[in-house]
Write a protein that holds these residues in place. Structure first.
Motif, PDB file in Angstrom:
ATOM      1  N   ILE A  14       0.810  -1.207   0.000  1.00 13.58           N
ATOM      2  CA  ILE A  14       0.000   0.000   0.000  1.00 13.58           C
ATOM      3  C   ILE A  14       0.847   1.263   0.000  1.00 13.58           C
ATOM      4  CG2 ILE A  14      -0.246   0.068   2.515  1.00 13.58           C
ATOM      5  CD1 ILE A  14      -2.876   1.008  -0.183  1.00 13.58           C
ATOM      6  N   GLN A  15       2.023   1.260   0.622  1.00 12.17           N
ATOM      7  CA  GLN A  15       2.861   2.466   0.615  1.00 12.17           C
ATOM      8  C   GLN A  15       3.265   2.849  -0.803  1.00 12.17           C
ATOM      9  OE1 GLN A  15       5.391   0.621   3.674  1.00 12.17           O
ATOM     10  NE2 GLN A  15       5.680   2.672   4.496  1.00 12.17           N
ATOM     11  N   GLU A  16       3.704   1.858  -1.588  1.00  9.74           N
ATOM     12  CA  GLU A  16       4.124   2.145  -2.959  1.00  9.74           C
ATOM     13  C   GLU A  16       2.937   2.557  -3.829  1.00  9.74           C
ATOM     14  OE1 GLU A  16       6.173   2.663  -6.483  1.00  9.74           O
ATOM     15  OE2 GLU A  16       6.824   2.689  -4.389  1.00  9.74           O
ATOM     16  N   LEU A  17       1.813   1.883  -3.675  1.00  6.78           N
ATOM     17  CA  LEU A  17       0.627   2.234  -4.450  1.00  6.78           C
ATOM     18  C   LEU A  17       0.166   3.653  -4.106  1.00  6.78           C
ATOM     19  CD1 LEU A  17      -1.300  -1.136  -4.173  1.00  6.78           C
ATOM     20  CD2 LEU A  17      -0.475  -0.114  -6.304  1.00  6.78           C
ATOM     21  N   ASN A  18       0.166   3.978  -2.810  1.00  5.93           N
ATOM     22  CA  ASN A  18      -0.237   5.320  -2.398  1.00  5.93           C
ATOM     23  C   ASN A  18       0.716   6.363  -2.954  1.00  5.93           C
ATOM     24  OD1 ASN A  18      -1.938   7.050  -0.382  1.00  5.93           O
ATOM     25  ND2 ASN A  18       0.190   7.601   0.011  1.00  5.93           N
ATOM     26  N   ARG A  19       2.014   6.082  -2.891  1.00  4.45           N
ATOM     27  CA  ARG A  19       3.012   7.021  -3.410  1.00  4.45           C
ATOM     28  C   ARG A  19       2.745   7.313  -4.889  1.00  4.45           C
ATOM     29  NH1 ARG A  19       7.030   3.982  -2.657  1.00  4.45           N
ATOM     30  NH2 ARG A  19       7.346   4.564  -0.492  1.00  4.45           N
ATOM     31  N   ALA A  98       6.104  11.298   5.257  1.00  8.23           N
ATOM     32  CA  ALA A  98       5.634  10.764   6.539  1.00  8.23           C
ATOM     33  C   ALA A  98       5.316   9.282   6.444  1.00  8.23           C
ATOM     34  CB  ALA A  98       4.412  11.540   7.011  1.00  8.23           C
ATOM     35  N   PHE A  99       4.679   8.859   5.346  1.00  7.00           N
ATOM     36  CA  PHE A  99       4.331   7.452   5.186  1.00  7.00           C
ATOM     37  C   PHE A  99       5.564   6.578   4.990  1.00  7.00           C
ATOM     38  CE2 PHE A  99      -0.327   7.965   3.516  1.00  7.00           C
ATOM     39  CZ  PHE A  99      -0.696   8.469   4.754  1.00  7.00           C
ATOM     40  N   ASP A 100       6.647   7.171   4.551  1.00  5.77           N
ATOM     41  CA  ASP A 100       7.894   6.429   4.369  1.00  5.77           C
ATOM     42  C   ASP A 100       8.787   6.465   5.608  1.00  5.77           C
ATOM     43  OD1 ASP A 100       7.281   5.630   1.817  1.00  5.77           O
ATOM     44  OD2 ASP A 100       8.391   7.250   0.825  1.00  5.77           O
ATOM     45  N   GLY A 101       8.305   7.053   6.693  1.00  6.01           N
ATOM     46  CA  GLY A 101       9.114   7.196   7.892  1.00  6.01           C
ATOM     47  C   GLY A 101       9.450   5.866   8.546  1.00  6.01           C
ATOM     48  N   PRO A 102      10.494   5.844   9.358  1.00  6.50           N
ATOM     49  CA  PRO A 102      10.898   4.603  10.016  1.00  6.50           C
ATOM     50  C   PRO A 102       9.818   4.095  10.968  1.00  6.50           C
ATOM     51  CG  PRO A 102      12.073   6.486  10.946  1.00  6.50           C
ATOM     52  CD  PRO A 102      11.354   6.984   9.735  1.00  6.50           C
ATOM     53  N   SER A 127      -4.473   2.802   3.369  1.00  4.83           N
ATOM     54  CA  SER A 127      -5.433   2.368   2.348  1.00  4.83           C
ATOM     55  C   SER A 127      -6.553   3.386   2.172  1.00  4.83           C
ATOM     56  CB  SER A 127      -6.026   0.997   2.711  1.00  4.83           C
ATOM     57  OG  SER A 127      -5.068  -0.021   2.671  1.00  4.83           O
ATOM     58  N   PHE A 128      -7.028   3.951   3.291  1.00  5.80           N
ATOM     59  CA  PHE A 128      -8.055   4.986   3.197  1.00  5.80           C
ATOM     60  C   PHE A 128      -7.528   6.178   2.393  1.00  5.80           C
ATOM     61  CE2 PHE A 128      -9.680   3.765   7.737  1.00  5.80           C
ATOM     62  CZ  PHE A 128     -10.223   2.593   7.237  1.00  5.80           C
ATOM     63  N   HIS A 129      -6.318   6.609   2.729  1.00  2.00           N
ATOM     64  CA  HIS A 129      -5.722   7.749   2.025  1.00  2.00           C
ATOM     65  C   HIS A 129      -5.539   7.437   0.547  1.00  2.00           C
ATOM     66  CE1 HIS A 129      -2.472  10.477   0.707  1.00  2.00           C
ATOM     67  NE2 HIS A 129      -2.988  11.324   1.578  1.00  2.00           N
ATOM     68  N   PHE A 130      -5.039   6.271   0.258  1.00  2.00           N
ATOM     69  CA  PHE A 130      -4.820   5.835  -1.130  1.00  2.00           C
ATOM     70  C   PHE A 130      -6.106   5.931  -1.941  1.00  2.00           C
ATOM     71  CE2 PHE A 130      -5.445   1.939  -3.746  1.00  2.00           C
ATOM     72  CZ  PHE A 130      -4.635   2.277  -4.823  1.00  2.00           C
ATOM     73  N   LEU A 131      -7.199   5.384  -1.419  1.00  2.00           N
ATOM     74  CA  LEU A 131      -8.456   5.416  -2.157  1.00  2.00           C
ATOM     75  C   LEU A 131      -8.905   6.849  -2.402  1.00  2.00           C
ATOM     76  CD1 LEU A 131     -10.863   3.978  -3.441  1.00  2.00           C
ATOM     77  CD2 LEU A 131     -11.922   3.907  -1.164  1.00  2.00           C
ATOM     78  N   ASP A 132      -8.816   7.687  -1.376  1.00  2.00           N
ATOM     79  CA  ASP A 132      -9.229   9.087  -1.531  1.00  2.00           C
ATOM     80  C   ASP A 132      -8.450   9.779  -2.650  1.00  2.00           C
ATOM     81  OD1 ASP A 132     -11.171   9.120   0.382  1.00  2.00           O
ATOM     82  OD2 ASP A 132     -10.032  10.242   1.873  1.00  2.00           O
ATOM     83  N   PHE A 150      -5.710   5.514 -14.556  1.00  2.00           N
ATOM     84  CA  PHE A 150      -4.787   4.959 -13.576  1.00  2.00           C
ATOM     85  C   PHE A 150      -4.323   3.579 -14.011  1.00  2.00           C
ATOM     86  CE2 PHE A 150      -7.229   8.065 -11.166  1.00  2.00           C
ATOM     87  CZ  PHE A 150      -6.222   8.740 -10.487  1.00  2.00           C
ATOM     88  N   ASP A 151      -3.127   3.201 -13.576  1.00  2.00           N
ATOM     89  CA  ASP A 151      -2.597   1.872 -13.885  1.00  2.00           C
ATOM     90  C   ASP A 151      -3.513   0.793 -13.330  1.00  2.00           C
ATOM     91  OD1 ASP A 151      -0.410   3.001 -15.126  1.00  2.00           O
ATOM     92  OD2 ASP A 151       0.913   2.792 -13.382  1.00  2.00           O
ATOM     93  N   ASP A 152      -3.496  -0.356 -13.992  1.00  2.00           N
ATOM     94  CA  ASP A 152      -4.413  -1.437 -13.631  1.00  2.00           C
ATOM     95  C   ASP A 152      -4.251  -1.872 -12.182  1.00  2.00           C
ATOM     96  OD1 ASP A 152      -5.389  -1.386 -16.203  1.00  2.00           O
ATOM     97  OD2 ASP A 152      -4.308  -3.171 -16.873  1.00  2.00           O
ATOM     98  N   ASP A 153      -3.005  -1.947 -11.679  1.00  2.00           N
ATOM     99  CA  ASP A 153      -2.828  -2.423 -10.299  1.00  2.00           C
ATOM    100  C   ASP A 153      -3.341  -1.408  -9.286  1.00  2.00           C
ATOM    101  OD1 ASP A 153      -0.708  -0.687 -10.940  1.00  2.00           O
ATOM    102  OD2 ASP A 153       0.698  -1.716  -9.605  1.00  2.00           O
ATOM    103  N   ILE A 154      -3.273  -0.128  -9.626  1.00  2.00           N
ATOM    104  CA  ILE A 154      -3.844   0.892  -8.744  1.00  2.00           C
ATOM    105  C   ILE A 154      -5.363   0.755  -8.697  1.00  2.00           C
ATOM    106  CG2 ILE A 154      -4.315   3.381  -8.595  1.00  2.00           C
ATOM    107  CD1 ILE A 154      -1.412   3.885  -9.241  1.00  2.00           C
ATOM    108  N   VAL A 155      -5.977   0.577  -9.846  1.00  2.00           N
ATOM    109  CA  VAL A 155      -7.438   0.426  -9.897  1.00  2.00           C
ATOM    110  C   VAL A 155      -7.867  -0.835  -9.156  1.00  2.00           C
ATOM    111  CG1 VAL A 155      -9.415   0.063 -11.417  1.00  2.00           C
ATOM    112  CG2 VAL A 155      -7.656   1.732 -12.041  1.00  2.00           C
ATOM    113  N   GLU A 156      -7.154  -1.932  -9.365  1.00  2.27           N
ATOM    114  CA  GLU A 156      -7.495  -3.190  -8.699  1.00  2.27           C
ATOM    115  C   GLU A 156      -7.427  -3.037  -7.178  1.00  2.27           C
ATOM    116  OE1 GLU A 156      -5.888  -7.824  -8.438  1.00  2.27           O
ATOM    117  OE2 GLU A 156      -5.070  -6.459  -9.934  1.00  2.27           O
TER     118      GLU A 156
END
Length: 205
Positions: A14-19, A98-102, A127-132, A150-156
């Protein structure tokens, strides 16, 4: 144990997808011109300036949650700005950092706009942020006359989060609800995602 159960089923990367979703929204917002800030958007209660103020505040709020904030909700408040595009771009960089923080994935996020007491496991909150930002990125593009693909994996992944985390019911019709009642699911996967969240892929039709 409870946190692992709560996270079960939410997308692993989810971090990479959100990014990627946020970066795509940055590209979309960067294309806006100053005379377009008052354009209508698929979010009927907001013009483009107001939508970006909302997106900026959400980025800043989620970033604060990722940094461990559990009491001060002032960062979530939408602020008028003379530079909606620039403020949005800065907030996008803030939330990505922030999402990439340790150790961020081991934290709970305080999301006061959802509930005042308690937190959400990091994977679920991101995940909530990503969808928004998939949906609001599309909203901005549609308002500018260039709805994004959007790319297929993002939509999925966004479809998965929608099915697991977005309730369907009377709350969708309340003022201020982020998502309208669903429309009949048809068309491409991206069209189905938008329709499930109450958007017409052919907006403003």
């Amino acid at each position: 144990m409870e946190q692992r159960e709560a996270e079960r089923g939410f997308v692993v990367d989810i971090q990479e997808l959100n990014r990627r979703a946020v970066r795509q929204s940055v590209e979309i917002v960067s294309s806006a011109r100053e005379e377009q800030w008052d354009l209508p958007t698929p979010c009927a209660q907001w013009n483009l300036r107001q939508l970006l103020a909302h997106m900026t505040a959400q980025n800043n709020g989620f970033a604060a949650a990722a940094d461990g904030e559990t009491e001060d909700d002032s960062v979530w408040r939408e602020q008028p700005t003379a530079d909606p595009g620039g403020d949005y771009l800065r907030s996008a960089e803030r939330v990505i950092s922030a999402f990439d923080g340790p150790d961020v994935m081991g934290r709970e996020f305080w999301l006061p706009e959802i509930r005042r007491v308690g937190g959400f496991p990091a994977r679920m909150a991101i995940s909530f942020h990503f969808l928004d930002y998939v949906v609001h990125g599309w909203d901005v593009g549609a308002a500018l006359g260039a709805p994004p693909k959007f790319d297929d994996d993002i939509v999925e992944a966004a479809l998965e989060v929608t099915r697991r985390a977005v309730p369907v019911g009377p709350s969708r019709s309340l003022p201020g609800s982020p998502f309208a009642p669903p429309l009949p699911a048809e068309g491409s996967d991206q069209d189905r995602l938008l329709r499930l969240l109450g958007r017409s892929p052919a907006w403003p039709a």
